[in-house]
Design a protein around this motif. Structure first.
Motif, PDB file in Angstrom:
ATOM      1  N   CYS A 145       0.816  -1.223   0.000  1.00 30.85           N
ATOM      2  CA  CYS A 145       0.000   0.000   0.000  1.00 30.85           C
ATOM      3  C   CYS A 145       0.847   1.270   0.000  1.00 30.85           C
ATOM      4  CB  CYS A 145      -0.932   0.011   1.219  1.00 30.85           C
ATOM      5  SG  CYS A 145      -2.279  -1.176   1.110  1.00 30.85           S
ATOM      6  N   GLN A 146       2.043   1.195   0.575  1.00 33.90           N
ATOM      7  CA  GLN A 146       2.944   2.352   0.644  1.00 33.90           C
ATOM      8  C   GLN A 146       2.186   3.604   1.094  1.00 33.90           C
ATOM      9  OE1 GLN A 146       5.144   2.676  -3.045  1.00 33.90           O
ATOM     10  NE2 GLN A 146       6.068   0.662  -2.798  1.00 33.90           N
ATOM     11  N   PRO A 147       1.627   3.576   2.289  1.00 34.00           N
ATOM     12  CA  PRO A 147       0.770   4.674   2.753  1.00 34.00           C
ATOM     13  C   PRO A 147       1.545   5.953   3.022  1.00 34.00           C
ATOM     14  CG  PRO A 147       1.224   3.160   4.550  1.00 34.00           C
ATOM     15  CD  PRO A 147       1.812   2.532   3.318  1.00 34.00           C
ATOM     16  N   LYS A 148       0.818   7.065   2.874  1.00 37.07           N
ATOM     17  CA  LYS A 148       1.400   8.381   3.154  1.00 37.07           C
ATOM     18  C   LYS A 148       0.506   9.103   4.154  1.00 37.07           C
ATOM     19  CE  LYS A 148       2.995   8.639  -1.634  1.00 37.07           C
ATOM     20  NZ  LYS A 148       2.304   7.399  -2.042  1.00 37.07           N
ATOM     21  N   ALA A 149       1.112   9.845   5.043  1.00 33.23           N
ATOM     22  CA  ALA A 149       0.359  10.596   6.051  1.00 33.23           C
ATOM     23  C   ALA A 149      -0.699  11.460   5.376  1.00 33.23           C
ATOM     24  CB  ALA A 149       1.298  11.460   6.877  1.00 33.23           C
ATOM     25  N   GLY A 150      -1.886  11.462   5.968  1.00 32.22           N
ATOM     26  CA  GLY A 150      -2.981  12.242   5.428  1.00 32.22           C
ATOM     27  C   GLY A 150      -3.891  11.478   4.488  1.00 32.22           C
ATOM     28  N   GLU A 151      -3.481  10.300   4.061  1.00 26.14           N
ATOM     29  CA  GLU A 151      -4.310   9.497   3.175  1.00 26.14           C
ATOM     30  C   GLU A 151      -5.388   8.754   3.968  1.00 26.14           C
ATOM     31  OE1 GLU A 151      -1.599   8.501  -0.698  1.00 26.14           O
ATOM     32  OE2 GLU A 151      -1.477   7.065   0.970  1.00 26.14           O
ATOM     33  N   THR A 152      -6.316   8.152   3.230  1.00 23.53           N
ATOM     34  CA  THR A 152      -7.400   7.378   3.822  1.00 23.53           C
ATOM     35  C   THR A 152      -7.249   5.922   3.419  1.00 23.53           C
ATOM     36  OG1 THR A 152      -8.958   9.215   3.857  1.00 23.53           O
ATOM     37  CG2 THR A 152      -9.904   6.999   3.853  1.00 23.53           C
ATOM     38  N   ILE A 153      -7.364   5.025   4.409  1.00 24.21           N
ATOM     39  CA  ILE A 153      -7.309   3.594   4.151  1.00 24.21           C
ATOM     40  C   ILE A 153      -8.597   2.941   4.619  1.00 24.21           C
ATOM     41  CG2 ILE A 153      -6.158   3.088   6.355  1.00 24.21           C
ATOM     42  CD1 ILE A 153      -4.703   0.767   4.922  1.00 24.21           C
ATOM     43  N   ALA A 215     -15.590   8.357   3.838  1.00 23.19           N
ATOM     44  CA  ALA A 215     -14.439   8.832   3.039  1.00 23.19           C
ATOM     45  C   ALA A 215     -14.916   9.838   2.001  1.00 23.19           C
ATOM     46  CB  ALA A 215     -13.745   7.653   2.373  1.00 23.19           C
ATOM     47  N   PRO A 216     -15.327  11.036   2.445  1.00 22.43           N
ATOM     48  CA  PRO A 216     -15.855  12.031   1.494  1.00 22.43           C
ATOM     49  C   PRO A 216     -14.827  12.477   0.463  1.00 22.43           C
ATOM     50  CG  PRO A 216     -15.484  13.011   3.664  1.00 22.43           C
ATOM     51  CD  PRO A 216     -15.336  11.534   3.826  1.00 22.43           C
ATOM     52  N   ASN A 217     -13.548  12.307   0.779  1.00 11.22           N
ATOM     53  CA  ASN A 217     -12.490  12.699  -0.164  1.00 11.22           C
ATOM     54  C   ASN A 217     -11.892  11.496  -0.879  1.00 11.22           C
ATOM     55  OD1 ASN A 217     -12.669  15.480   0.540  1.00 11.22           O
ATOM     56  ND2 ASN A 217     -11.511  15.051   2.402  1.00 11.22           N
ATOM     57  N   GLY A 218     -12.580  10.365  -0.791  1.00 10.91           N
ATOM     58  CA  GLY A 218     -12.116   9.177  -1.487  1.00 10.91           C
ATOM     59  C   GLY A 218     -11.163   8.339  -0.656  1.00 10.91           C
ATOM     60  N   ILE A 219     -10.822   7.180  -1.212  1.00 13.80           N
ATOM     61  CA  ILE A 219      -9.988   6.182  -0.533  1.00 13.80           C
ATOM     62  C   ILE A 219      -8.682   6.039  -1.309  1.00 13.80           C
ATOM     63  CG2 ILE A 219      -9.826   3.737   0.104  1.00 13.80           C
ATOM     64  CD1 ILE A 219     -13.003   3.829   0.109  1.00 13.80           C
ATOM     65  N   ASP A 220      -7.577   6.076  -0.588  1.00 14.49           N
ATOM     66  CA  ASP A 220      -6.259   5.956  -1.221  1.00 14.49           C
ATOM     67  C   ASP A 220      -5.686   4.545  -1.152  1.00 14.49           C
ATOM     68  OD1 ASP A 220      -5.795   8.920  -1.732  1.00 14.49           O
ATOM     69  OD2 ASP A 220      -6.156   8.910   0.440  1.00 14.49           O
ATOM     70  N   CYS A 221      -5.948   3.862  -0.051  1.00 18.92           N
ATOM     71  CA  CYS A 221      -5.425   2.511   0.156  1.00 18.92           C
ATOM     72  C   CYS A 221      -6.562   1.594   0.595  1.00 18.92           C
ATOM     73  CB  CYS A 221      -4.340   2.488   1.226  1.00 18.92           C
ATOM     74  SG  CYS A 221      -2.909   3.531   0.899  1.00 18.92           S
ATOM     75  N   HIS A 236     -14.680   1.285  -6.278  1.00 18.18           N
ATOM     76  CA  HIS A 236     -15.346   2.381  -6.983  1.00 18.18           C
ATOM     77  C   HIS A 236     -15.307   3.683  -6.182  1.00 18.18           C
ATOM     78  CE1 HIS A 236     -17.086   0.557 -10.615  1.00 18.18           C
ATOM     79  NE2 HIS A 236     -17.004  -0.570  -9.926  1.00 18.18           N
ATOM     80  N   HIS A 237     -14.896   3.622  -4.930  1.00 15.60           N
ATOM     81  CA  HIS A 237     -14.772   4.829  -4.102  1.00 15.60           C
ATOM     82  C   HIS A 237     -13.311   5.265  -3.961  1.00 15.60           C
ATOM     83  CE1 HIS A 237     -18.915   5.293  -2.443  1.00 15.60           C
ATOM     84  NE2 HIS A 237     -18.998   4.026  -2.811  1.00 15.60           N
ATOM     85  N   MET A 238     -12.420   4.620  -4.697  1.00 19.69           N
ATOM     86  CA  MET A 238     -11.007   4.934  -4.549  1.00 19.69           C
ATOM     87  C   MET A 238     -10.595   6.119  -5.400  1.00 19.69           C
ATOM     88  SD  MET A 238      -9.191   1.207  -4.053  1.00 19.69           S
ATOM     89  CE  MET A 238      -7.726   1.967  -3.313  1.00 19.69           C
ATOM     90  N   ASN A 239      -9.543   6.779  -4.962  1.00 17.94           N
ATOM     91  CA  ASN A 239      -8.971   7.908  -5.696  1.00 17.94           C
ATOM     92  C   ASN A 239      -8.057   7.418  -6.805  1.00 17.94           C
ATOM     93  OD1 ASN A 239     -10.196   9.922  -4.100  1.00 17.94           O
ATOM     94  ND2 ASN A 239      -8.602   9.718  -2.526  1.00 17.94           N
ATOM     95  N   ASN A 240      -7.726   8.318  -7.694  1.00 14.90           N
ATOM     96  CA  ASN A 240      -6.760   7.982  -8.739  1.00 14.90           C
ATOM     97  C   ASN A 240      -5.458   7.495  -8.119  1.00 14.90           C
ATOM     98  OD1 ASN A 240      -8.594   8.785 -10.675  1.00 14.90           O
ATOM     99  ND2 ASN A 240      -7.671  10.803 -10.981  1.00 14.90           N
ATOM    100  N   ASP A 276     -10.060   3.581 -15.341  1.00 19.49           N
ATOM    101  CA  ASP A 276     -10.452   4.976 -15.132  1.00 19.49           C
ATOM    102  C   ASP A 276      -9.608   5.651 -14.058  1.00 19.49           C
ATOM    103  OD1 ASP A 276     -12.362   4.727 -17.059  1.00 19.49           O
ATOM    104  OD2 ASP A 276     -14.063   4.578 -15.680  1.00 19.49           O
ATOM    105  N   LYS A 277      -9.333   4.910 -12.962  1.00 18.07           N
ATOM    106  CA  LYS A 277      -8.642   5.510 -11.816  1.00 18.07           C
ATOM    107  C   LYS A 277      -7.181   5.074 -11.713  1.00 18.07           C
ATOM    108  CE  LYS A 277     -12.865   6.186  -9.164  1.00 18.07           C
ATOM    109  NZ  LYS A 277     -13.495   6.208  -7.824  1.00 18.07           N
ATOM    110  N   GLN A 278      -6.750   4.259 -12.665  1.00 13.69           N
ATOM    111  CA  GLN A 278      -5.356   3.801 -12.707  1.00 13.69           C
ATOM    112  C   GLN A 278      -4.937   3.202 -11.359  1.00 13.69           C
ATOM    113  OE1 GLN A 278      -2.693   6.369 -15.271  1.00 13.69           O
ATOM    114  NE2 GLN A 278      -4.345   7.867 -14.864  1.00 13.69           N
ATOM    115  N   LEU A 279      -5.772   2.294 -10.874  1.00 12.22           N
ATOM    116  CA  LEU A 279      -5.519   1.640  -9.596  1.00 12.22           C
ATOM    117  C   LEU A 279      -4.445   0.569  -9.737  1.00 12.22           C
ATOM    118  CD1 LEU A 279      -9.210   1.114  -8.382  1.00 12.22           C
ATOM    119  CD2 LEU A 279      -7.705   3.077  -7.963  1.00 12.22           C
ATOM    120  N   LYS A 280      -3.847   0.246  -8.611  1.00 11.88           N
ATOM    121  CA  LYS A 280      -2.861  -0.828  -8.568  1.00 11.88           C
ATOM    122  C   LYS A 280      -3.282  -1.826  -7.498  1.00 11.88           C
ATOM    123  CE  LYS A 280       2.049  -1.801  -7.720  1.00 11.88           C
ATOM    124  NZ  LYS A 280       3.375  -1.212  -7.373  1.00 11.88           N
TER     125      LYS A 280
END
Length: 342
Positions: A145-153, A215-221, A236-240, A276-280
């Motif tokens: 996932c390589q999370p970054k501070a401020g992201e949503t999981i 997650a009003p601003n989307g999901i990162d991980c 479908h709720h994930m961010n680019n 569409d969101k270039q997910l990994k």
């Protein structure tokens, strides 16, 4: 003479595991030979992976699983009586081990982890936060996932051994943590005891609306322990450029004829949202990082000693209750790591 007990697979699981699929038998162990030592099980693990990986071993084999045991007899001065070991020894009460004997390697062709357990730590923690679930959470989250501070999981199966651990590491890394689990009690425990930011009971909630609210601003991980339609919806709720670690698919584990790919449960189309969101999305098997287990054990132990990582255990007592503990864990009756204490 030592009379050992072990659970033998008499029929591969098909659908929900049945007690008759396993048989508890006794065997008289031979005297140990030079270089060998005898281990008595004290704590045994039950985990979701056992449901699917037991299909890979022949009928008549000992049921797979990890345990912490104590050496009660030894003819090897490097492994004295009284030392505890962590190993994939299966559902056995007693095991004779000869180190470096290729014929006696255990599940996944890995020998027992003959590590020195910290005497100030409850040994069962080496089956949870300091064992396989801890390694899985550590490497699955940080490497994939390589999370970054401020992201949503979002974590599915958040009330299990891996899910509770992933959420706590994610909090340490500064993420907004959303847990999906199967009861209001688990939702409350995740928030009150482990400081999850938001929890969802998938059995009662409108998942689409709940994810929008959580997650009003989307999901990162997304750390996926469940699979199925729930996971498709999360995607479908994930961010680019969102990242998905696929740890398990417990929603399908009790499907009949699980080895027949043409009969697996069907889920919604995911290719479009990936494009569409270039997910990994990347699957993980913790054995990939076997050579780095010391790293995750060290880090998890340090977090525990600093009070940043809280072990969660659900205990069942008695070797004769191994199947009941396994069945209960598969049904989601546990919170945190499911342990059988002998």
């Amino acid at each position: 003479m030592v009379l050992a007990r072990k659970y033998i697979i008499v029929k591969h699981f098909d659908g929900e595991p049945k007690e008759t699929d396993l048989k508890l038998v006794e065997e008289e162990l031979p005297p140990i030979e030079d270089g060998e030592y005898l281990v008595k099980a004290e704590w045994l693990s039950v985990d979701p992976y056992m449901r699917v990986y037991s299909l890979k071993i022949p009928v008549g084999s000992v049921m797979i699983g990890g345990q912490v045991g104590i050496i009660i007899e030894s003819k090897n001065k490097e492994f004295p009586v009284g030392r505890r070991i962590l190993g994939r020894l299966g559902w056995r009460s007693h095991t004779i081990i000869k180190p470096n004997d290729d014929d006696k390697k255990t599940f996944l062709n890995q020998p027992p982890q003959l590590i020195e357990l910290d005497k100030d730590i409850l040994p069962s923690y080496y089956l949870g936060i300091l064992g396989m679930p801890g390694h899985t959470a550590y490497f699955g989250l940080l490497e994939i996932c390589q999370p970054k501070a401020g992201e949503t999981i979002v974590i599915s199966g958040a009330g299990g051994a891996v899910g509770t651990h992933v959420g706590q590491i994610a909090r340490m890394k500064g993420l907004r943590v959303i847990g999906i689990t199967g009861s209001d009690e688990k939702c409350q425990a995740l928030q009150n005891e482990l400081a999850f930011d938001y929890t969802i009971n998938y059995k009662t909630a409108n998942m689409n609306e709940s994810l929008k609210k959580a997650a009003p601003n989307g999901i990162d991980c997304y750390f996926d322990n469940v699979g199925g339609e729930l996971s498709t919806l999360v995607m479908h709720h994930m961010n680019n450029f969102g990242r998905i670690a696929v740890c398990g698919s417990i929603s399908s584990y009790n499907a009949p004829d699980l080895n027949n790919v043409t009969k697996l449960p069907k889920v919604g189309l995911v290719q479009r949202v990936f494009i569409d969101k270039q997910l990994k999305m990347e699957g993980l098997h913790v054995s990939r990082w076997f050579s780095r287990y010391n790293e995750s054990t060290r880090e998890n132990l340090q977090w525990f000693k600093e009070g940043k990582l809280k072990p969660m255990e659900s205990n069942t007592y008695g070797f004769e209750n191994m199947f009941q503990a396994f069945q209960g864990m598969m049904r989601g009756n546990n919170f945190g790591k499911a342990i059988v204490t002998i």
